[in-house]
Design a protein around this motif. Sequence first.
Motif: not given
Length: 308
Positions: A292-308
């Motif tokens: 989150r510090r590096r990308y400003g979003v959580s790992a879960g948010e990136v995973r869910r975005s990829a799945a949508s």
Amino acid sequence: MRAVPEARVFEVGGVAEVGAWERHNAEALIELACALPDGAFRAREVNLQLDRVHVALVSGTAHTVSRDAGLVAERPADAIAVYAALRGEALLESGGRRRVVRPGQLLVCDVDRPFLRGFGHGLEELAVKIPRPLFTEVTGLASLDAPLVIDAAGDGADPLARALVRLVGRSVAADVPVPADERAVLELVSVLATGSRGSLALAHRAAARAYIDDHLTDPALSAASVAAGAGISERQLSRVFADAGTSVPRQILARRLDLAHALLAAGAAGRTVDVATRCGFASASYFSQAFRRRYGVSAGEVRRSAAS
């Protein structure tokens, strides 16, 4: 929030599209004149723009590319290129000399010196384009007097050339591409271009960065193992990274996070804890906070975005 570079793909599937291929290369990589033998023409290019360095995976059927004196004068590229042949021999004509560059070899050249490259049986190669001012910054050289051909595979291969091929290949040719560490690319190219004239400390740091990238998923990766892999002491290792304004733990963390983001964005990861483990993190909680510090979003948010 850290921006993550994304690869873009361009393909052509016929002789009538050669003009489009030339225009694409002029915009994305290096302007070239393309000549075809009789028959069909197909080509594909995967491009990735890092901060200042451009990398690509190029494949195609038989053709010839060139930059003659007229094209160089009219449309200077002001860049140094590195080509890593993966498949297909290439005839190189430059400076009145002809030679063959074979799979497993690197070609390093100044693209504002006229050349011709012929791919009689097609090609697959990695390409790196470095703006001349940046090349000069890292090497102290304004140009290259002549093309360099360096073995990157087989007996007697240069280990840093081999490392450069792996690093660039993972960014544009892997099933889950991980953007290359630009600093590592530059340091590897610098050492290869300068040879024995270059900085020994730079060579050690380049070797260490390459070792880190090759062992990211190993949870036991440490300064001690990196130093051993680079062939220097831990004290020397700490010093050469400090000279670059960073440290071994910071380098390992940054590259592991790059790998994790690539897995998540590609939909190639499961739960956050599984991603953390796969990328060498001992603690899922620490991984989540660092991500989150590096990308400003959580790992879960990136995973869910990829799945949508």
